[in-house]
Enzyme design. Structure first.
Site, short mmCIF file in Angstrom:
data_model
loop_
_atom_site.label_atom_id
_atom_site.label_comp_id
_atom_site.label_asym_id
_atom_site.label_seq_id
_atom_site.Cartn_x
_atom_site.Cartn_y
_atom_site.Cartn_z
N LYS A 1 0.86 -1.18 0.00
CA LYS A 1 0.00 0.00 0.00
C LYS A 1 0.90 1.23 0.00
CE LYS A 1 -3.61 2.37 2.64
NZ LYS A 1 -4.62 2.22 3.69
N ARG B 1 -10.96 9.65 2.43
CA ARG B 1 -10.84 10.28 3.76
C ARG B 1 -12.06 11.14 4.04
NH1 ARG B 1 -4.28 11.06 3.15
NH2 ARG B 1 -3.89 8.81 3.23
N LYS C 1 1.30 9.88 5.72
CA LYS C 1 1.43 8.50 6.20
C LYS C 1 2.72 7.86 5.67
CE LYS C 1 -3.57 8.01 6.89
NZ LYS C 1 -4.77 7.14 6.81
N GLU D 1 7.57 -6.80 0.98
CA GLU D 1 6.33 -6.67 1.78
C GLU D 1 5.43 -7.89 1.56
OE1 GLU D 1 5.25 -4.73 4.02
OE2 GLU D 1 6.29 -2.81 3.90
N LYS E 1 -2.23 -1.42 -3.79
CA LYS E 1 -3.09 -0.24 -3.69
C LYS E 1 -2.26 1.02 -3.74
CE LYS E 1 -6.09 1.87 -0.32
NZ LYS E 1 -6.40 1.90 1.07
N SER F 1 -10.36 5.64 -4.35
CA SER F 1 -11.32 6.74 -4.49
C SER F 1 -10.87 7.79 -5.50
CB SER F 1 -11.58 7.37 -3.13
OG SER F 1 -10.38 7.86 -2.57
N TYR G 1 -15.36 1.12 -6.51
CA TYR G 1 -16.63 1.81 -6.20
C TYR G 1 -17.60 1.70 -7.37
CZ TYR G 1 -13.69 3.52 -2.46
OH TYR G 1 -12.84 3.57 -1.38
N1 LIG Z 1 -8.10 1.34 3.72
C1 LIG Z 1 -8.89 1.59 2.59
C2 LIG Z 1 -8.50 2.83 1.89
O1 LIG Z 1 -7.62 3.53 2.35
C3 LIG Z 1 -9.21 3.15 0.60
C4 LIG Z 1 -8.57 4.28 -0.11
C5 LIG Z 1 -9.38 4.88 -1.24
O2 LIG Z 1 -10.37 4.33 -1.76
O3 LIG Z 1 -8.97 5.96 -1.64
MG LIG Z 2 4.23 -5.04 5.59
#
Ligand SMILES: NCC(=O)CCC(=O)O
Ligand SMILES: [Mg+2]
Length: 334
Positions: A201, A211, A224, A240, A255, A281, A320
């Site tokens: 991620k 968010r 982050k 990872e 992601k 998103s 989505y």
């Molecule tokens: N833990 C899930 C997400 O951070 C989703 C992020 C997104 O859809 O932008």
């Molecule tokens: Mg890890």
């Protein structure tokens, strides 16, 4: 390998629709889709999310209706995210451990109505519950503490599993959490509860609308980058994934999605395990913005981007657009 023109004409097999169908290498079906849904308090509530046009937060009763819709469309799994009320957020995010929190109520309500006919993937991380919007516990300097956070994540996972979650999906990027969660699930008898690890991620600029959806955007100070990955890195993604598999992950996730398909491909070729990707998103919002600007055809773009995930090696995609895409794949007007 390749012949010479005119004996070889690569256009020959593209000349008709039946032939194109016969030569198609990759197929997208509703079973490839996981639908992320946002849960909020109340009854009969639908709250639009301005930065995610077409996506809403739903109260638990309405989430059940969405789950029925998904099952009817052949979508095998939902991903649930809570929009926690501000007064239930705290420095340590302990609402994540509450057996009656929004997430657990949504799991039980869907389970009551639909039994085992749809999978429930539940997010494990503290950002929907903390007053500072970080995914874990922080020290005085705001640094996210690894081992202390892992203890909370174990409790959060057991809480979700006890409510009936099928797939625990840790999205926090702490080191060692997969092994700790797996051990705890085994000890508590949840031997068939899967773990889909958000293994690679990235600290991405594509998460903004999410968010807003869970209500953490205004709370988050800083970024982050001390736990999510640097978008410049790919060797590190393999490490990872390797670690999470060794610790007991059943499947792994990359992601964001489209800008990281090279990572999907490397992970798939290296480990030959189920790989999922999250079309996040910001990616959804980009497609909708292009459509609103008259720059793109939504249906074609949705199906093409989702097909690209399959072609890259994904077993499935969190998107989505899942319900819309499933309707298109069934040939129904969305
Ligand atoms: N833990 C899930 C997400 O951070 C989703 C992020 C997104 O859809 O932008
Ligand atoms: Mg890890």
């Amino acid at each position: 390998m390749t012949g010479t023109y005119p004996h070889t004409r690569l256009r020959r097999v593209r000349a008709t629709a039946w032939s194109r169908a016969m030569h198609r290498e990759t197929i997208l079906t509703p079973a490839d889709l996981i639908w992320p849904l946002f849960v909020t308090e109340g009854r009969g509530v639908e709250q639009a999310i301005a930065s995610l046009p077409g996506v809403s937060r739903w109260s638990v009763d309405q989430i059940v209706a969405r789950a029925e819709e998904a099952a009817e469309l052949g979508i095998p799994c939902l991903a649930l995210f809570p929009h926690t009320q501000p007064e239930r957020r705290s420095e340590d995010g302990k609402e994540a451990l509450n057996p009656d929190n929004l997430m657990c109520r949504a799991i039980r309500a869907i389970r009551d109505r639909l039994g085992d006919s749809i999978g429930l993937l539940t997010d494990v991380a503290l950002d929907p519950y903390t007053s500072h919007g970080q995914d874990g516990l922080i020290d005085d300097a705001g640094y996210v503490l690894n081992d202390e956070t892992v203890e909370m994540l174990v409790g959060q996972s057991l809480n979700q599993a006890a409510a009936g979650a099928d797939i625990i999906a840790p999205s926090d990027m702490m080191d060692g959490r997969i092994g700790a969660i797996r051990d705890a699930l085994e000890d508590e008898g949840h031997v068939n509860v899967q773990i889909m690890s958000y293994a690679a991620k990235y600290a991405s600029s594509f998460y903004g609308p999410f968010r807003d959806a869970v209500g953490s955007r205004g709370l988050l100070k800083g970024d982050k980058k001390t736990y999510q990955m640097d978008p410049a890195n790919t060797e590190e993604a393999l490490r990872e994934v390797e670690m999470d598999l060794a610790e007991g992950a059943d499947s792994v996730m990359v992601k964001p999605g489209l800008p990281y398909l090279d990572i999907v491909r490397r992970v798939k070729e290296t480990f030959e395990v189920p790989v999922f990707a999250y079309q996040v998103s910001g990616e959804y919002a980009m497609i909708e913005a292009a459509v609103a600007a008259g720059a793109a055809d939504r249906d074609a773009m949705v199906l093409e981007t989702l097909l690209a995930f399959k072609r890259a090696g994904c077993s499935g995609v969190l998107t989505y657009h899942a319900a819309h895409a499933a309707r298109l794949l069934h040939g129904r007007n969305a």
